[in-house]
Design an enzyme around this catalytic site. Sequence first.
Site, PDB file in Angstrom:
ATOM      1  N   LYS A 152     -10.751  -5.206  -4.467  1.00 49.54           N
ATOM      2  CA  LYS A 152     -11.657  -4.083  -4.695  1.00 49.54           C
ATOM      3  C   LYS A 152     -10.929  -2.911  -5.339  1.00 49.54           C
ATOM      4  CE  LYS A 152     -14.227  -5.289  -0.537  1.00 49.54           C
ATOM      5  NZ  LYS A 152     -14.173  -5.126   0.921  1.00 49.54           N
ATOM      6  N   LYS A 186      -4.255 -10.868  -7.200  1.00 51.33           N
ATOM      7  CA  LYS A 186      -5.355 -11.195  -6.300  1.00 51.33           C
ATOM      8  C   LYS A 186      -6.605 -10.396  -6.666  1.00 51.33           C
ATOM      9  CE  LYS A 186      -5.883  -9.226  -2.342  1.00 51.33           C
ATOM     10  NZ  LYS A 186      -5.907  -8.675  -0.995  1.00 51.33           N
ATOM     11  N   LYS A 188       0.829  -1.214   0.000  1.00 50.40           N
ATOM     12  CA  LYS A 188       0.000   0.000   0.000  1.00 50.40           C
ATOM     13  C   LYS A 188       0.860   1.259   0.000  1.00 50.40           C
ATOM     14  CE  LYS A 188      -4.385  -1.740   1.727  1.00 50.40           C
ATOM     15  NZ  LYS A 188      -5.437  -1.610   2.739  1.00 50.40           N
TER      16      LYS A 188
END
Length: 326
Positions: free
Chosen positions: A194, A191, A111
């Site tokens: 969202k 993966k 992130k």
Amino acid sequence: MKRIFSGIQPTGEVHIGNYIGAIKQWVELTEEYDCIFCVVDYHAITVEYNIEELRDRTIETALILIACGLTPDRCRLFIQSHVPEHTELAWIFNCVTPIGELERMTQFKDKSRQHRANINMGLMDYPVLQAADILIYKAGYVPVGEDQVQHIELSREVARRFNNRFGDIFPEPQVILSHAPRILGVDGASKMSKSMNNYIGLLEDKDAIWEKLRTAVTDVNRVRRADPGNPELCNIWTIHRAFSREDELLEIDKGCRQASIGCIDCKKVLFKNMMDELIPIRDRADSLKKDRDYVIDVVRKGAKTCSEIAKKTMEEVRSSLGIFYP
Ligand code: AMP
Ligand code: TRP
């Protein structure tokens, strides 16, 4: 009864990776465990987000969980920020967590790369809040997808460090993995997530789902219809295993390896089985959307009973820390 805790972020649409990697298993576990599930809104604000959207997504995520079967007769369901003791305990856990442990978390590193302009303290502290979510209820088991395993290991570490310093208060929680702990996106590369445009939404429209499935990457070595395929190298196969019957799976496995069926034939069977399972969920979601007050009532009651547990744990924690609290 053994206690389970798990959470889901209200960022973006709930997708089939969430469903088969986590939620479907949560529903099954309610049969055997005392289950607490949470929409973790304070985790969602660690990255850039849209303010109005967060409000809607939070209640919509709770609504979807109920539609999937996490009804109040089976478990407690609530919104993280409604039980502020989570963040209070996270602060205390901060004081027993070495920074180095947080810096090496894979999700933090990923992130930080994705959000270079906003590497904030909350992003690094994310797993500590997650540890507090679990441990405030002294939950011993945490059903999650594979991407969360490292965070649960950190929760064990936090519990251990706390207990060593202040006395035995917390269990060391264990991971429960589903049969589909890591679903790739329709790109077959990363993966399903969202934040990437590679997911199939749980409530997405039927035609849109077929279009995504039809064009989804399969075994990349199977170039022509006549080439034999290998289900073990195919992401569609991992999804199939979550939705299809054993006899269908055997037939598809054989047909794929012998090239007697093509990828589209395989996907058609999957699509039918997937819709058979998803349609009742959508129907329930549609009726819940007409009765938002019910959903709000469920999470409010969930927060009330969870608060009682959380407050008790905090009393124990404060007292073991030597906090003056007359
Ligand atoms: P999140 O959407 O990140 O809050 O994830 C909610 C739950 O779904 C967690 O237990 C995740 O580990 C799980 N999950 C998310 N994406 C996937 C995926 N692609 N495959 C399997 N499980 C997943
Ligand atoms: N970090 C988890 C995820 O992204 C969500 C989460 C927050 C969670 N707190 C939790 C999961 C506690 C399990 C237990 O999926």
